[in-house]
Design a protein around this motif. Structure first.
Motif, PDB file in Angstrom:
ATOM      1  N   ARG A  72      33.047  20.743 -12.759  1.00  0.00           N
ATOM      2  CA  ARG A  72      31.875  20.654 -13.097  1.00  0.00           C
ATOM      3  C   ARG A  72      32.030  20.764 -14.919  1.00  0.00           C
ATOM      4  O   ARG A  72      30.651  20.676 -15.754  1.00  0.00           O
ATOM      5  CB  ARG A  72      30.385  21.334 -12.516  1.00  0.00           C
ATOM      6  N   LEU A  73      32.942  19.807 -15.148  1.00  0.00           N
ATOM      7  CA  LEU A  73      33.106  19.456 -16.766  1.00  0.00           C
ATOM      8  C   LEU A  73      32.403  18.055 -17.265  1.00  0.00           C
ATOM      9  O   LEU A  73      33.680  17.900 -16.953  1.00  0.00           O
ATOM     10  CB  LEU A  73      34.559  20.928 -17.905  1.00  0.00           C
ATOM     11  N   PRO A  74      32.254  18.408 -18.778  1.00  0.00           N
ATOM     12  CA  PRO A  74      32.687  16.834 -19.156  1.00  0.00           C
ATOM     13  C   PRO A  74      33.559  16.398 -18.821  1.00  0.00           C
ATOM     14  O   PRO A  74      34.882  17.435 -19.657  1.00  0.00           O
ATOM     15  CB  PRO A  74      31.911  16.458 -20.212  1.00  0.00           C
ATOM     16  N   ARG A  75      33.946  14.904 -18.750  1.00  0.00           N
ATOM     17  CA  ARG A  75      35.617  14.888 -18.748  1.00  0.00           C
ATOM     18  C   ARG A  75      35.428  13.056 -19.858  1.00  0.00           C
ATOM     19  O   ARG A  75      34.951  11.985 -19.344  1.00  0.00           O
ATOM     20  CB  ARG A  75      36.005  14.188 -17.843  1.00  0.00           C
ATOM     21  N   VAL A  76      36.240  12.976 -20.471  1.00  0.00           N
ATOM     22  CA  VAL A  76      36.977  11.883 -21.429  1.00  0.00           C
ATOM     23  C   VAL A  76      37.545  11.540 -20.911  1.00  0.00           C
ATOM     24  O   VAL A  76      38.861  11.694 -20.290  1.00  0.00           O
ATOM     25  CB  VAL A  76      37.436  12.309 -23.188  1.00  0.00           C
ATOM     26  N   VAL A  77      36.929  10.253 -20.222  1.00  0.00           N
ATOM     27  CA  VAL A  77      38.361   9.797 -19.238  1.00  0.00           C
ATOM     28  C   VAL A  77      39.781   8.184 -20.168  1.00  0.00           C
ATOM     29  O   VAL A  77      38.345   7.561 -20.623  1.00  0.00           O
ATOM     30  CB  VAL A  77      37.801   9.262 -18.104  1.00  0.00           C
ATOM     31  N   ALA A 103      32.577  10.232 -20.751  1.00  0.00           N
ATOM     32  CA  ALA A 103      33.155   8.661 -21.366  1.00  0.00           C
ATOM     33  C   ALA A 103      33.868   8.180 -21.399  1.00  0.00           C
ATOM     34  O   ALA A 103      35.278   9.035 -20.518  1.00  0.00           O
ATOM     35  CB  ALA A 103      33.513   9.715 -23.172  1.00  0.00           C
ATOM     36  N   MET A 104      34.081   7.507 -21.491  1.00  0.00           N
ATOM     37  CA  MET A 104      35.082   6.511 -21.678  1.00  0.00           C
ATOM     38  C   MET A 104      35.969   5.622 -22.349  1.00  0.00           C
ATOM     39  O   MET A 104      35.138   5.306 -23.725  1.00  0.00           O
ATOM     40  CB  MET A 104      34.725   4.640 -20.664  1.00  0.00           C
ATOM     41  N   GLN A 105      37.418   6.177 -22.338  1.00  0.00           N
ATOM     42  CA  GLN A 105      38.136   5.812 -22.946  1.00  0.00           C
ATOM     43  C   GLN A 105      38.491   4.138 -22.875  1.00  0.00           C
ATOM     44  O   GLN A 105      39.168   4.012 -21.858  1.00  0.00           O
ATOM     45  CB  GLN A 105      39.634   6.217 -24.299  1.00  0.00           C
ATOM     46  N   ILE A 106      38.698   3.261 -23.858  1.00  0.00           N
ATOM     47  CA  ILE A 106      39.187   1.880 -23.674  1.00  0.00           C
ATOM     48  C   ILE A 106      39.905   1.090 -24.707  1.00  0.00           C
ATOM     49  O   ILE A 106      39.704   1.197 -26.113  1.00  0.00           O
ATOM     50  CB  ILE A 106      38.040   0.741 -23.126  1.00  0.00           C
ATOM     51  N   GLU A 107      40.741   0.218 -25.015  1.00  0.00           N
ATOM     52  CA  GLU A 107      41.890   0.171 -25.789  1.00  0.00           C
ATOM     53  C   GLU A 107      42.535  -1.592 -25.584  1.00  0.00           C
ATOM     54  O   GLU A 107      41.767  -1.999 -24.983  1.00  0.00           O
ATOM     55  CB  GLU A 107      43.149   0.931 -25.498  1.00  0.00           C
ATOM     56  N   ASP A 108      42.686  -1.699 -26.420  1.00  0.00           N
ATOM     57  CA  ASP A 108      42.499  -3.098 -27.205  1.00  0.00           C
ATOM     58  C   ASP A 108      44.278  -3.281 -26.864  1.00  0.00           C
ATOM     59  O   ASP A 108      44.498  -4.690 -27.168  1.00  0.00           O
ATOM     60  CB  ASP A 108      41.996  -3.045 -28.285  1.00  0.00           C
ATOM     61  N   GLN A 109      45.220  -3.061 -25.726  1.00  0.00           N
ATOM     62  CA  GLN A 109      46.110  -3.816 -25.034  1.00  0.00           C
ATOM     63  C   GLN A 109      45.558  -5.283 -24.789  1.00  0.00           C
ATOM     64  O   GLN A 109      44.879  -5.109 -24.034  1.00  0.00           O
ATOM     65  CB  GLN A 109      47.000  -2.744 -25.107  1.00  0.00           C
ATOM     66  N   VAL A 110      46.782  -6.067 -24.368  1.00  0.00           N
ATOM     67  CA  VAL A 110      47.133  -6.882 -23.782  1.00  0.00           C
ATOM     68  C   VAL A 110      47.426  -6.171 -22.537  1.00  0.00           C
ATOM     69  O   VAL A 110      48.771  -5.358 -22.252  1.00  0.00           O
ATOM     70  CB  VAL A 110      48.338  -8.193 -24.434  1.00  0.00           C
ATOM     71  N   ALA A 139      26.656  -2.272 -19.131  1.00  0.00           N
ATOM     72  CA  ALA A 139      26.457  -1.580 -18.133  1.00  0.00           C
ATOM     73  C   ALA A 139      26.496  -0.133 -18.078  1.00  0.00           C
ATOM     74  O   ALA A 139      25.796   0.454 -17.020  1.00  0.00           O
ATOM     75  CB  ALA A 139      28.155  -2.106 -17.236  1.00  0.00           C
ATOM     76  N   ARG A 140      26.053   0.424 -19.138  1.00  0.00           N
ATOM     77  CA  ARG A 140      26.031   2.412 -18.965  1.00  0.00           C
ATOM     78  C   ARG A 140      24.903   2.666 -18.793  1.00  0.00           C
ATOM     79  O   ARG A 140      24.075   1.971 -19.411  1.00  0.00           O
ATOM     80  CB  ARG A 140      26.953   2.554 -19.838  1.00  0.00           C
ATOM     81  N   SER A 141      24.894   4.036 -18.341  1.00  0.00           N
ATOM     82  CA  SER A 141      23.607   4.272 -18.374  1.00  0.00           C
ATOM     83  C   SER A 141      23.900   6.221 -19.364  1.00  0.00           C
ATOM     84  O   SER A 141      23.011   6.028 -19.835  1.00  0.00           O
ATOM     85  CB  SER A 141      22.593   5.179 -17.166  1.00  0.00           C
ATOM     86  N   HIS A 142      24.956   6.357 -19.033  1.00  0.00           N
ATOM     87  CA  HIS A 142      24.891   7.482 -20.270  1.00  0.00           C
ATOM     88  C   HIS A 142      26.296   7.784 -20.532  1.00  0.00           C
ATOM     89  O   HIS A 142      26.611   8.224 -21.794  1.00  0.00           O
ATOM     90  CB  HIS A 142      24.533   8.712 -19.745  1.00  0.00           C
ATOM     91  N   LEU A 143      27.407   7.095 -20.097  1.00  0.00           N
ATOM     92  CA  LEU A 143      28.473   7.039 -20.811  1.00  0.00           C
ATOM     93  C   LEU A 143      28.911   6.675 -21.907  1.00  0.00           C
ATOM     94  O   LEU A 143      28.654   5.580 -22.507  1.00  0.00           O
ATOM     95  CB  LEU A 143      29.628   5.822 -19.397  1.00  0.00           C
ATOM     96  N   ARG A 144      29.491   7.160 -22.349  1.00  0.00           N
ATOM     97  CA  ARG A 144      29.913   7.224 -23.944  1.00  0.00           C
ATOM     98  C   ARG A 144      30.589   6.403 -24.274  1.00  0.00           C
ATOM     99  O   ARG A 144      32.270   6.617 -23.453  1.00  0.00           O
ATOM    100  CB  ARG A 144      29.913   8.736 -24.968  1.00  0.00           C
ATOM    101  N   ILE A 145      30.903   5.407 -24.799  1.00  0.00           N
ATOM    102  CA  ILE A 145      32.603   4.707 -25.162  1.00  0.00           C
ATOM    103  C   ILE A 145      33.146   4.986 -26.256  1.00  0.00           C
ATOM    104  O   ILE A 145      32.964   4.829 -27.500  1.00  0.00           O
ATOM    105  CB  ILE A 145      31.520   3.023 -25.209  1.00  0.00           C
ATOM    106  N   ILE A 146      34.171   5.331 -26.326  1.00  0.00           N
ATOM    107  CA  ILE A 146      35.284   5.321 -27.111  1.00  0.00           C
ATOM    108  C   ILE A 146      36.510   4.624 -27.120  1.00  0.00           C
ATOM    109  O   ILE A 146      36.988   4.178 -26.252  1.00  0.00           O
ATOM    110  CB  ILE A 146      35.989   6.327 -27.179  1.00  0.00           C
TER     111      ILE A 146
END
Length: 226
Positions: A72-77, A103-110, A139-146
């Motif tokens: 039940r802890l918040p997760r950075v994914v 939170a969701m971490q998204i990267e700029d690789q191919v 698209a998000r309602s609460h998810l933080r974008i990293i």
């Protein structure tokens, strides 16, 4: 997402250990941590696979969901490249929210992507990454974008900073530059990005030093990996 934002808003840097499964999450929680990092490299490694972005979003969400059920802890994914183009990124956001991610971490690789500490990474254009960030925010309602960039290795720190400023303009809540190789670059990055919330992953400086430089989050993605 709100719980993570509250943690980051408190005084001092937030230390986030890696937890690739529910047991690792429980151990981190017992040790007193209030947030967890779900590393793509750790998940794929535990499955006997290389870190090339080859697992599916359903497999990722299965891990995220089980960790949340147990802790039940918040997760950075770590969501790698978002599992496709802009429309796929929107679905990834919705699936991760349903799995309980903060939170969701998204990267700029191919694709196929590489681990951030490897060489010869190929990047998508700044414009394409901005489109992904904007789609994720829509698209998000609460998810933080990293928003993560891997531009340091091939383009240099200055280019990485330019990219991250664009990603913030596109809607990212936090930025993360991977592959920094010197303490000098850590300090230059902190100076040039002083107004933006920053995340760090590495062993070039300790938590106390990163806190003094204004970093808000420090992750240790491979904690309790095996």
């Amino acid at each position: 997402g709100a719980r993570l934002t509250e943690l980051i808003g408190q005084q001092g840097i937030v230390q986030i250990p890696g937890a690739h499964n529910a047991l690792a999450g429980l151990l981190a929680k017992r040790a007193g941590f209030e947030c967890l990092y779900v590393s793509g490299a750790a998940i794929t490694g535990s499955m006997g696979l290389p870190d090339l972005g080859i697992i599916t979003v359903e497999e990722l969400c299965g891990h995220v969901r089980s960790i949340y059920r147990a802790t039940r802890l918040p997760r950075v994914v770590d969501a790698d490249t978002g599992y496709g183009e802009t429309i796929n990124v929107m679905r990834t956001v919705q699936e991760l929210e349903s799995a309980g991610a903060a939170a969701m971490q998204i990267e700029d690789q191919v694709l196929p992507k590489k681990c951030g500490h490897l060489s010869d990474k190929r990047l998508i254009s700044t414009e394409d990454m901005c489109a992904k960030v904007a789609a994720a925010r829509k698209a998000r309602s609460h998810l933080r974008i990293i928003a993560r960039t891997d531009a340091v290795d091939g383009e240099g720190l200055e280019s990485a900073i330019e990219r991250l400023n664009r990603y913030i303009e596109a809607g990212a809540d936090m930025v993360f530059v991977d592959g920094i190789k010197s303490r000098e670059d850590i300090e230059n990055y902190a100076r040039d990005m002083a107004s933006l919330p920053r995340m760090y992953n590495g062993d070039l400086a300790n938590t106390k030093d990163m806190d003094a430089l204004g970093y808000r989050v420090m992750i240790c993605g491979s904690t309790i990996w095996l």
